[in-house]
Design a protein around this motif. Structure first.
Motif, PDB file in Angstrom:
ATOM      1  N   ASP A   1      99.297  59.494  78.536  1.00  0.00           N
ATOM      2  CA  ASP A   1      98.838  58.045  78.110  1.00  0.00           C
ATOM      3  C   ASP A   1      97.748  59.196  77.301  1.00  0.00           C
ATOM      4  N   ARG A   2      97.493  59.630  76.293  1.00  0.00           N
ATOM      5  CA  ARG A   2      96.824  59.671  74.960  1.00  0.00           C
ATOM      6  C   ARG A   2      98.257  60.263  73.925  1.00  0.00           C
ATOM      7  N   ALA A   3      99.547  60.866  74.740  1.00  0.00           N
ATOM      8  CA  ALA A   3     100.164  61.402  74.019  1.00  0.00           C
ATOM      9  C   ALA A   3     100.706  60.079  73.737  1.00  0.00           C
ATOM     10  N   LEU A   4     101.221  58.863  74.970  1.00  0.00           N
ATOM     11  CA  LEU A   4     101.791  58.135  74.493  1.00  0.00           C
ATOM     12  C   LEU A   4     100.829  56.507  73.435  1.00  0.00           C
ATOM     13  N   LEU A   5     100.401  56.743  74.317  1.00  0.00           N
ATOM     14  CA  LEU A   5      99.294  56.383  72.189  1.00  0.00           C
ATOM     15  C   LEU A   5      99.924  57.144  71.625  1.00  0.00           C
ATOM     16  N   ARG A   6      99.465  58.184  71.226  1.00  0.00           N
ATOM     17  CA  ARG A   6      99.457  58.477  69.648  1.00  0.00           C
ATOM     18  C   ARG A   6     101.287  58.617  69.279  1.00  0.00           C
ATOM     19  N   ARG A   7     102.008  58.419  70.531  1.00  0.00           N
ATOM     20  CA  ARG A   7     103.323  58.743  70.170  1.00  0.00           C
ATOM     21  C   ARG A   7     103.743  56.894  68.904  1.00  0.00           C
ATOM     22  N   VAL A   8     103.267  55.968  69.617  1.00  0.00           N
ATOM     23  CA  VAL A   8     103.785  54.789  69.731  1.00  0.00           C
ATOM     24  C   VAL A   8     103.529  53.742  69.027  1.00  0.00           C
TER      25      VAL A   8
ATOM     26  N   VAL B   1     111.673  56.403  71.074  1.00  0.00           N
ATOM     27  CA  VAL B   1     111.080  56.863  70.047  1.00  0.00           C
ATOM     28  C   VAL B   1     109.976  57.936  70.565  1.00  0.00           C
ATOM     29  N   ALA B   2     109.133  57.776  71.913  1.00  0.00           N
ATOM     30  CA  ALA B   2     108.307  58.438  72.480  1.00  0.00           C
ATOM     31  C   ALA B   2     108.656  59.344  73.445  1.00  0.00           C
ATOM     32  N   ALA B   3     109.614  59.089  74.015  1.00  0.00           N
ATOM     33  CA  ALA B   3     110.398  59.915  75.215  1.00  0.00           C
ATOM     34  C   ALA B   3     110.612  61.501  74.636  1.00  0.00           C
ATOM     35  N   PHE B   4     110.309  62.147  74.490  1.00  0.00           N
ATOM     36  CA  PHE B   4     109.918  63.828  74.358  1.00  0.00           C
ATOM     37  C   PHE B   4     108.834  64.517  74.655  1.00  0.00           C
ATOM     38  N   ALA B   5     109.362  65.907  75.160  1.00  0.00           N
ATOM     39  CA  ALA B   5     108.072  66.189  76.449  1.00  0.00           C
ATOM     40  C   ALA B   5     106.628  65.765  75.344  1.00  0.00           C
ATOM     41  N   PRO B   6     106.103  65.774  76.770  1.00  0.00           N
ATOM     42  CA  PRO B   6     106.270  65.899  78.398  1.00  0.00           C
ATOM     43  C   PRO B   6     106.496  64.768  78.792  1.00  0.00           C
ATOM     44  N   LEU B   7     106.661  64.123  77.948  1.00  0.00           N
ATOM     45  CA  LEU B   7     107.145  62.145  78.402  1.00  0.00           C
ATOM     46  C   LEU B   7     108.791  62.009  78.767  1.00  0.00           C
ATOM     47  N   ASP B   8     109.482  61.219  79.579  1.00  0.00           N
ATOM     48  CA  ASP B   8     110.522  60.460  79.506  1.00  0.00           C
ATOM     49  C   ASP B   8     110.191  59.648  80.012  1.00  0.00           C
TER      50      ASP B   8
ATOM     51  N   GLU C   1      96.798  60.034  63.274  1.00  0.00           N
ATOM     52  CA  GLU C   1      95.674  61.144  62.860  1.00  0.00           C
ATOM     53  C   GLU C   1      96.001  62.082  64.449  1.00  0.00           C
ATOM     54  N   ARG C   2      95.842  61.389  66.108  1.00  0.00           N
ATOM     55  CA  ARG C   2      96.441  62.203  66.260  1.00  0.00           C
ATOM     56  C   ARG C   2      97.045  63.047  66.964  1.00  0.00           C
ATOM     57  N   LEU C   3      98.403  61.722  66.322  1.00  0.00           N
ATOM     58  CA  LEU C   3      99.417  63.281  66.382  1.00  0.00           C
ATOM     59  C   LEU C   3     100.244  64.438  65.339  1.00  0.00           C
ATOM     60  N   ALA C   4      98.672  63.646  63.862  1.00  0.00           N
ATOM     61  CA  ALA C   4      98.929  65.044  63.251  1.00  0.00           C
ATOM     62  C   ALA C   4      98.450  66.255  64.142  1.00  0.00           C
ATOM     63  N   ASP C   5      97.709  65.979  64.081  1.00  0.00           N
ATOM     64  CA  ASP C   5      96.011  66.658  65.273  1.00  0.00           C
ATOM     65  C   ASP C   5      97.150  67.715  66.187  1.00  0.00           C
ATOM     66  N   THR C   6      97.917  67.342  67.242  1.00  0.00           N
ATOM     67  CA  THR C   6      98.674  68.330  67.427  1.00  0.00           C
ATOM     68  C   THR C   6     100.301  68.311  67.521  1.00  0.00           C
ATOM     69  N   GLY C   7     100.575  68.053  65.681  1.00  0.00           N
ATOM     70  CA  GLY C   7     101.568  68.833  65.567  1.00  0.00           C
ATOM     71  C   GLY C   7     102.626  67.570  65.489  1.00  0.00           C
ATOM     72  N   GLU C   8     102.552  66.420  66.415  1.00  0.00           N
ATOM     73  CA  GLU C   8     104.070  65.951  67.134  1.00  0.00           C
ATOM     74  C   GLU C   8     104.129  64.684  65.412  1.00  0.00           C
ATOM     75  N   LEU C   9     103.515  64.490  64.335  1.00  0.00           N
ATOM     76  CA  LEU C   9     103.709  63.856  63.604  1.00  0.00           C
ATOM     77  C   LEU C   9     105.298  63.771  62.620  1.00  0.00           C
ATOM     78  N   THR C  10     105.889  64.769  62.577  1.00  0.00           N
ATOM     79  CA  THR C  10     107.135  64.916  62.430  1.00  0.00           C
ATOM     80  C   THR C  10     107.977  64.640  63.048  1.00  0.00           C
ATOM     81  N   VAL C  11     108.267  65.187  64.204  1.00  0.00           N
ATOM     82  CA  VAL C  11     109.135  65.086  65.444  1.00  0.00           C
ATOM     83  C   VAL C  11     108.941  63.477  65.726  1.00  0.00           C
ATOM     84  N   ALA C  12     107.740  62.341  66.044  1.00  0.00           N
ATOM     85  CA  ALA C  12     107.319  61.033  66.097  1.00  0.00           C
ATOM     86  C   ALA C  12     108.668  60.405  64.953  1.00  0.00           C
ATOM     87  N   ARG C  13     108.045  60.716  63.777  1.00  0.00           N
ATOM     88  CA  ARG C  13     107.909  59.706  62.477  1.00  0.00           C
ATOM     89  C   ARG C  13     109.625  60.361  62.411  1.00  0.00           C
ATOM     90  N   SER C  14     110.491  61.101  62.455  1.00  0.00           N
ATOM     91  CA  SER C  14     112.133  61.222  62.226  1.00  0.00           C
ATOM     92  C   SER C  14     112.867  60.558  63.306  1.00  0.00           C
TER      93      SER C  14
END
Length: 930
Positions: A328-335, A350-357, A397-410
């Motif tokens: 749920d933390r991953a989902l919150l930062r991705r959405v 947008v958000a369904a990439f590992a570890p989320l489907d 901020e959490r997206l950037a901290d986890t290195g997911e910002l570019t993939v989520a934004r893309s």
């Protein structure tokens, strides 16, 4: 003597009077209004039969000394005033009275605790055995919930009895209220404890605050919304900001009220965020706060607090975030990449990439909503979710901290591009709503992609799509901005095309300077791309704009500059049909404008202007471009106007609309159609075709792009209605005209001045001279040149003067010969001018009256209204009553009831009453019979 019945609330008020508190202090202590305190004091004086407040205070002290018991209302004393939430307080209080257990649910910082305390104090009178507040923040073990309640209620441990059992035994016969605050981290302990408590203590009620529901069947959920922002500077959110800013010694003044409203909007009505922002007001002010809110997590901090969760917005969100499961933390930062409310389907893309489907996304959205981290709202497109701006910034901020910002934004950019593609060219009644739902995400995706070199192509596609969609949505300012942005992101060839679109949108906005600049910029881009022919066409368009739309410029380019631009266009264009037609149009515009600076007898120049325009029309027809053909016909219309061929001018204007019927709804085609409708209305007015002028003007007024531009939209309708005498219609439209003109920054143009003068004329006919003077002042600010006002001003002033019988003044107003004032009378007003000169001469007994009639008749041929006016003048001069009455019928047939009614008044005798009645029906004040 029996003891009078005093309510629990009155008992509380009485006790506080014994502490010698003021009404305001009692109101703050009990969370009630000062007026309510005053009501209770009055009731106590009556029930206890005491003379004054001091006697009440003495009675309270005596009761306290005698040891008379008071209800145990153990509530924290607030350190600040409770602001607003009148509706929520009433609804939550009603829920507490009607249900055993109520859960006030909302995100951290929304103000759940303060609301619950206010409601508990307000309803305390209904719980004679006590009201207790239990703060569960320190409780981390769900098994210790009962112990926390026992400590608050004052129940100690008893040998051989569980602490929960001790609490139930103590409250078994109590009519009491428990307020359990901050239950989210121990929900698993709260729910079973409350089930036992409510079963074993049937008169106890419980008010819970939590970021998530307890999910039990006996629960009544009360969602606590953010503070109301409705009402602008009178909203609860603004009231809270003002109160807290005043508390730190810097109350905002009225000059910044709009800025404070905007701040509260950006903070989403979150009470804690607003309080923290207000605390920064003295040091940052409006500008600093407004800029700082782009990083709310940094700026919304306060000093050290006893409850450190409320020291900053970040601390509140950390508390909520740490309660979530990893998925749920991953989902919150991705959405958090979504700006506007989104569906579960969009979130999955947008958000369904590992570890989320996809299935984990749908399930997780529900859990985030349960934790008040996402708001949920039904819509026609299904359930939508949205995070407040502070939560979005936290998630980013959490997206950037986890290195997911570019993939989520893309992935968000890809989703936006697909959505824009689906909207482009789409139709249907819900198109506008679909665009509005997507627009903010398009803007956000574009802003991010434009800063990523590897995403430049995507950014260009987004800018182009958003530009076209914004234009369709009538957001002209943004459409122009996005086309220019697309040009910056694209290569030179595509950039030139985008700049041409931007120039056309600027034309729709009547921004001549921008049209000229953008066409020249398009030429530069085309030349860099190796497209000399396209560059020539763009330069020719720039030269044409400088003459054709000169009244929409704030600074008209110098003649020698435009000549150089046109010469360069000739060199680049060669014999390419489209470019050659564009150059010919520019040349026709130059020749026609050059004649405008000369006198009316410059016959060679007139013929040259007509020949040049006819050549432009011929070349434009060869291109098959309806926009080019319409522009060339406009040049021909202008040239023929100087030749005095009014009927041909009107015909050319009508032809433009027919030509444009097959033009695509591009910015260029739309701009040309708007101009064509305006000219069709103006030329119809010029030849006395009033119903046609109203029809074309009405089509222009109803054009979607002019929904916000009521001044330009209604200009020619106002003029046509004024000439016809439809006073009520003129006055009704004038309100929209004036409001739109004011909001436009008081733009200037010939048509705006004429429209305002037409409204002034109607007020003059009605005898409202103050209103007329006010509108004449608008005329002075709305037109571009004083000579224009000499033209329509002479006509409209003379009509008012004649209406009120001031014949000599009217004669003086139209004294100059038409050929002496050609430039400022202009052909649109020429027929009206010469007809009025003939009429005033007859009514004033001027010796040249018959000669003026003859001269006018030669000019107004084909104009049904002006012809009837000349016929009436001649009939009056000859004393021919039947011919006067025939003129009245001619006016009616031509759609001019005002002149028909006036004809009856001029006929006098038995016709006066009919004329007076007709004028009254039009809403016009009658004049005395001649």
């Amino acid at each position: 003597m029996p003891t009078p019945m005093i309510s629990a609330r009155e008992a509380e008020v009485l006790a506080l009077l014994g502490e010698y508190l003021s009404n305001a202090e009692i109101a703050a202590r009990l969370f009630i209004s000062v007026r309510t305190v005053e009501s209770h004091v009055s009731s106590l004086l009556r029930k206890l039969e005491l003379p004054d407040r001091r006697a009440l205070s003495r009675r309270a002290v005596e009761q306290a000394s005698a040891g008379q018991p008071r209800p145990a209302h153990v509530l924290p004393s607030p350190l600040t005033a409770f602001v607003g939430r009148v509706r929520e307080r009433g609804e939550l209080a009603e829920a507490v009275r009607g249900h055993r257990q109520v859960t006030a649910v909302g995100p951290g910082g929304v103000g759940k605790t303060r609301l619950a305390l206010a409601v508990a104090a307000e309803t305390a009178g209904g719980f004679p055995d006590g009201v207790w507040f239990v703060d569960l923040v320190p409780v981390t073990d769900p098994r210790r919930v009962g112990a926390a309640v026992a400590a608050a209620v004052g129940v100690g441990e008893q040998p051989g009895r569980d602490i929960d059992d001790a609490v139930l035994a103590a409250l078994a016969d109590h009519r009491a209220l428990l307020v359990l605050d901050n239950c989210e981290q121990v929900r698993d302990g709260v729910a079973p404890f409350l089930e036992r408590l409510l079963t074993g203590c049937p008169r106890v009620r419980v008010l819970v605050t939590s970021r998530a529901r307890l999910m039990v069947p006996f629960e009544r959920v009360f969602p606590v919304p953010p503070l109301s922002r409705a009402g602008g500077d009178e909203s609860d959110a603004v009231a809270l900001f003002m109160d807290r800013a005043a508390a730190v010694g810097w109350p905002p003044g009225p000059a910044v009220s709009e800025g404070v409203v905007a701040i509260c909007e950006r903070l989403g009505g979150m009470a804690l965020a607003i309080e923290l922002a207000a605390a920064r007001w003295p040091t940052l002010g409006l500008d600093g706060l407004t800029a700082g809110l782009s990083d709310q997590l940094r700026i919304l901090t306060g000093g050290v607090r006893a409850d450190d969760r409320h020291r900053s917005v970040r601390a509140v969100l950390d508390w909520s975030h740490d309660l979530l499961q990893p998925q749920d933390r991953a989902l919150l930062r991705r959405v958090s990449v979504f700006v506007a409310p989104f569906t579960a389907e969009a979130a999955a893309e947008v958000a369904a990439f590992a570890p989320l489907d996809a299935s984990a996304v749908a399930d997780g959205l529900g859990r985030l909503a349960e934790q008040s981290l996402l708001a949920v709202a039904p819509s026609a497109a299904g359930t939508r979710y949205q995070a407040l701006e502070t939560i979005r910034q936290y998630g980013t901020e959490r997206l950037a901290d986890t290195g997911e910002l570019t993939v989520a934004r893309s992935r968000h950019v890809a989703w936006c591009l697909a959505g824009a593609t689906a909207l482009t060219g789409a139709a249907g009644g819900d198109w506008r709503a679909r665009f509005d739902a997507l627009a903010d995400d398009l803007r956000s995706a574009l802003a991010w992609a434009a800063d990523q070199p590897e995403r430049r192509a995507d950014a260009c596609r987004l800018a182009s799509s958003l530009a076209g969609l914004a234009f369709t949505r009538n957001l002209l300012g943004e459409a122009q901005q996005r086309y220019e942005q697309a040009a910056e992101l694209a290569g030179d060839a595509a950039g030139a095309a985008a700049l041409r679109h931007a120039a056309a949108v600027a034309g729709c906005r009547r921004l001549g300077d921008d049209m000229y600049r953008l066409h020249r910029a398009a030429a530069q881009a085309a030349r860099r791309a190796g497209d000399d022919v396209g560059a020539g066409r763009d330069l020719a368009a720039a030269a044409t704009v400088a003459y054709r739309f000169s009244t929409s410029f704030t600074r008209i380019p110098p003649v020698d500059e435009v000549a150089a631009v046109l010469e360069e266009a000739r060199k680049l264009s060669g014999d390419a049909p489209a470019a050659e037609a564009a150059v010919a149009l520019a040349e026709a515009a130059v020749v026609t404008d050059a004649f405008g600076a000369l006198q009316a007898d410059a016959g060679n120049t007139v013929r040259e202007a007509v020949r040049s325009a006819e050549r432009a029309v011929g070349l434009a027809r060869r291109t098959g471009d309806p926009v080019a053909q319409s522009a060339a016909l406009d040049a021909l219309s202008g040239a023929r106007s100087w030749a005095g061929d009014a009927s041909s001018v009107a015909a050319a204007a009508r032809c433009r609309i027919d030509v444009l019927a097959c033009a695509p709804a591009t910015p260029a085609g739309t701009h040309e159609l708007m101009d064509a409708l305006a000219m069709a209305a103006a030329t119809a007015l010029g030849v006395g075709e009033l119903p046609e002028a109203r029809r074309w003007g009405g089509q222009l007024a109803d054009h979607p792009l002019l929904a916000e531009a009521g001044h330009h939209a209604t200009s020619w309708v106002l003029a046509a209605d004024a000439f016809a005498g439809h006073a009520d219609d003129v006055l009704a439209r004038s309100v929209r005209f004036l409001d739109a003109w004011e909001h436009s920054g008081r733009q200037r143009s010939l048509s705006l001045g004429a429209a305002a003068a037409s409204v002034a004329m109607v007020h003059g006919l009605r005898g409202d001279h103050d209103a007329r003077a006010a509108w004449l002042a608008v005329v002075g600010r709305a037109d571009t040149a004083v000579q224009h006002r000499h033209g329509y001003g002479a006509v409209l002033d003379a009509m008012v003067l004649l209406h009120h019988g001031d014949v000599n003044a009217a004669l003086e107003r139209v004294a100059p010969e038409p050929d002496q004032v050609w430039k400022w009378v202009c052909w649109i007003w020429l027929h009206w001018y010469v007809a009025l000169r003939a009429e005033t001469a007859v009514l004033a007994g001027h010796p040249d009256a018959r000669a003026r009639i003859g001269a006018a008749r030669a000019v107004v041929t084909g104009n049904p209204v002006a012809t009837a006016q000349v016929d009436r003048a001649e009939a009056i001069l000859d004393g021919d009553l039947p011919r006067q009455l025939a003129a009245a019928k001619a006016f009616d047939a031509a759609g001019c009831p005002y002149q028909a009614a006036r004809t009856l008044l001029l006929a006098g005798g038995g016709h006066t009453a009919a004329g007076t009645t007709a004028l009254a029906a039009l809403g016009l004040a009658p004049r005395a019979a001649r």
